[in-house]
Design an enzyme around this catalytic site. Structure first.
Site, PDB file in Angstrom:
ATOM      1  N   ASP A  67       0.630  -1.894   0.217  1.00  0.00           N
ATOM      2  CA  ASP A  67      -0.199   0.217  -0.315  1.00  0.00           C
ATOM      3  C   ASP A  67       0.860   1.408  -0.203  1.00  0.00           C
ATOM      4  O   ASP A  67       1.940   1.450   0.269  1.00  0.00           O
ATOM      5  CB  ASP A  67      -1.094   0.234   1.378  1.00  0.00           C
ATOM      6  N   ASN A 136      -7.501  -3.138  14.738  1.00  0.00           N
ATOM      7  CA  ASN A 136      -8.991  -2.895  13.937  1.00  0.00           C
ATOM      8  C   ASN A 136      -8.765  -4.261  13.351  1.00  0.00           C
ATOM      9  O   ASN A 136     -10.259  -4.069  12.873  1.00  0.00           O
ATOM     10  CB  ASN A 136      -9.936  -1.152  13.399  1.00  0.00           C
ATOM     11  N   HIS A 138      -7.283  -3.976  10.380  1.00  0.00           N
ATOM     12  CA  HIS A 138      -7.141  -4.127   8.790  1.00  0.00           C
ATOM     13  C   HIS A 138      -6.161  -4.940   8.350  1.00  0.00           C
ATOM     14  O   HIS A 138      -4.948  -4.866   9.146  1.00  0.00           O
ATOM     15  CB  HIS A 138      -7.391  -2.630   8.508  1.00  0.00           C
ATOM     16  N   GLU A 143      -9.829  -1.745   5.709  1.00  0.00           N
ATOM     17  CA  GLU A 143     -10.236  -1.192   6.753  1.00  0.00           C
ATOM     18  C   GLU A 143     -11.645  -2.187   6.661  1.00  0.00           C
ATOM     19  O   GLU A 143     -12.487  -2.693   5.945  1.00  0.00           O
ATOM     20  CB  GLU A 143     -11.215   0.009   6.333  1.00  0.00           C
TER      21      GLU A 143
HETATM   22  C1  GLP Z   1      -0.522  -0.017   8.829  1.00  0.00           C
HETATM   23  C2  GLP Z   1      -0.342  -0.509   7.005  1.00  0.00           C
HETATM   24  C3  GLP Z   1      -0.785  -1.801   7.434  1.00  0.00           C
HETATM   25  C4  GLP Z   1       0.399  -2.206   9.188  1.00  0.00           C
HETATM   26  C5  GLP Z   1      -0.553  -1.723   9.804  1.00  0.00           C
HETATM   27  C6  GLP Z   1      -0.109  -1.980  11.757  1.00  0.00           C
HETATM   28  O1  GLP Z   1      -2.134   0.829   8.706  1.00  0.00           O
HETATM   29  N1  GLP Z   1      -1.019  -0.003   6.119  1.00  0.00           N
HETATM   30  O2  GLP Z   1       0.030  -2.548   6.366  1.00  0.00           O
HETATM   31  O3  GLP Z   1       0.126  -3.588   8.837  1.00  0.00           O
HETATM   32  O4  GLP Z   1      -0.025  -0.112   9.542  1.00  0.00           O
HETATM   33  O5  GLP Z   1       0.493  -0.961  12.241  1.00  0.00           O
HETATM   34  P1  GLP Z   1       2.652  -1.125  13.131  1.00  0.00           P
HETATM   35  O6  GLP Z   1       2.918  -2.691  12.972  1.00  0.00           O
HETATM   36  O7  GLP Z   1       2.969  -0.068  13.289  1.00  0.00           O
HETATM   37  O8  GLP Z   1       0.994  -2.027  14.766  1.00  0.00           O
END
Ligand code: GLP
Length: 240
Positions: A67, A136, A138, A143
């Site tokens: 992404d 959440n 995702h 989402e």
């Molecule tokens: C972002 C990314 C996700 C990732 C998520 C979790 O929203 N788009 O791909 O998994 O963050 O982040 P973290 O690893 O910092 O908890």
């Protein structure tokens, strides 16, 4: 779905790196799928170490990222292209021309997304994909919603994601409200998937992954339909 419960973040990162190492050693020209967020940073450091020690090479590897924020350019410090350069690509022998991150400035993001997916499939498909988990539920930027998209597409971020990701920006206002993300179909086409999760904040999602229910209100639960998913998490994420 297989679960590996680790004592520490370092152990989780090493096991993730072991799984990538195996795929890369078996096929030096493999296609890898990469994620951003704080969770995979330790695994990337471990892969950098192994590359610099001559244990693995990324010379012929191609990568695709999940992404990118909409309308953040690659040189913006919070863009995912910048993140990948900083945390992995700048320190390994990968050819940057073979690293792909969705283009946050694509003029027609949905048409662009279909091409992104087609390019991955034409290259042979992703051999191993790493995923983090949003609090959440995702994955990438898919989402929770009544309906999810199959292909790479432009999406609105939820309030909770904007809040969670604001820790990387100066203020919440600066967090982009939209992103380009691989869809559930794009992700599910990967041959092998590893999910990394650490910390108690991820426990609610891990609990849902341990149960039998599949729901678009927790997109990560759809991974139960994939035949080769390994969740590597620490005790805090597993036990709460
Ligand atoms: C972002 C990314 C996700 C990732 C998520 C979790 O929203 N788009 O791909 O998994 O963050 O982040 P973290 O690893 O910092 O908890």
């Amino acid at each position: 779905m297989k679960f590996i419960v680790c004592e520490t973040y370092e152990e989780m990162s090493k096991i993730g790196a072991d799984m990538f190492t195996e795929v890369i050693k078996n096929d030096p020209k493999c296609i890898i799928g990469l994620a951003t967020g704080s969770t995979p940073v330790g695994m990337y450091s471990e892969l950098i170490k192994r590359n610099q020690a001559g244990e693995i090479s990324f010379k012929d590897v191609t990568s695709y990222n999940l992404d990118e924020y909409y309308h953040l350019s690659g040189d913006h410090p919070q863009s995912y292209r910048y993140f990948m350069n900083q945390n992995l690509f700048d320190h390994i022998d990968i050819d940057k021309a073979h690293t792909f991150v969705p283009d946050g400035f694509a003029e027609d993001p949905n048409a662009y997304g279909k091409e992104y997916d087609a390019q991955i499939q034409a290259a042979g498909g992703i051999d191993i994909q790493v995923l983090g988990l949003g609090v959440n539920g995702h994955i990438a930027f898919n989402e929770p919603a009544e309906e999810l998209c199959a292909s790479t597409h432009l999406t609105d971020l939820t309030e909770s994601t904007i809040k969670a990701n604001s820790r990387f920006f100066e203020s919440e206002d600066e967090v982009p409200k939209k992103a380009l993300t691989m869809g559930l179909g794009s992700i599910m086409h990967s041959k092998k998937i590893i999910v990394l999760a650490n910390g108690v904040a991820k426990h609610e999602v891990i609990k849902k992954l341990l149960g039998d229910e599949i729901t678009t209100s927790c997109p990560a639960t759809l991974l139960k339909c994939h035949r080769d998913v390994t969740v590597i998490c620490d005790k805090a994420a597993y036990n709460g």
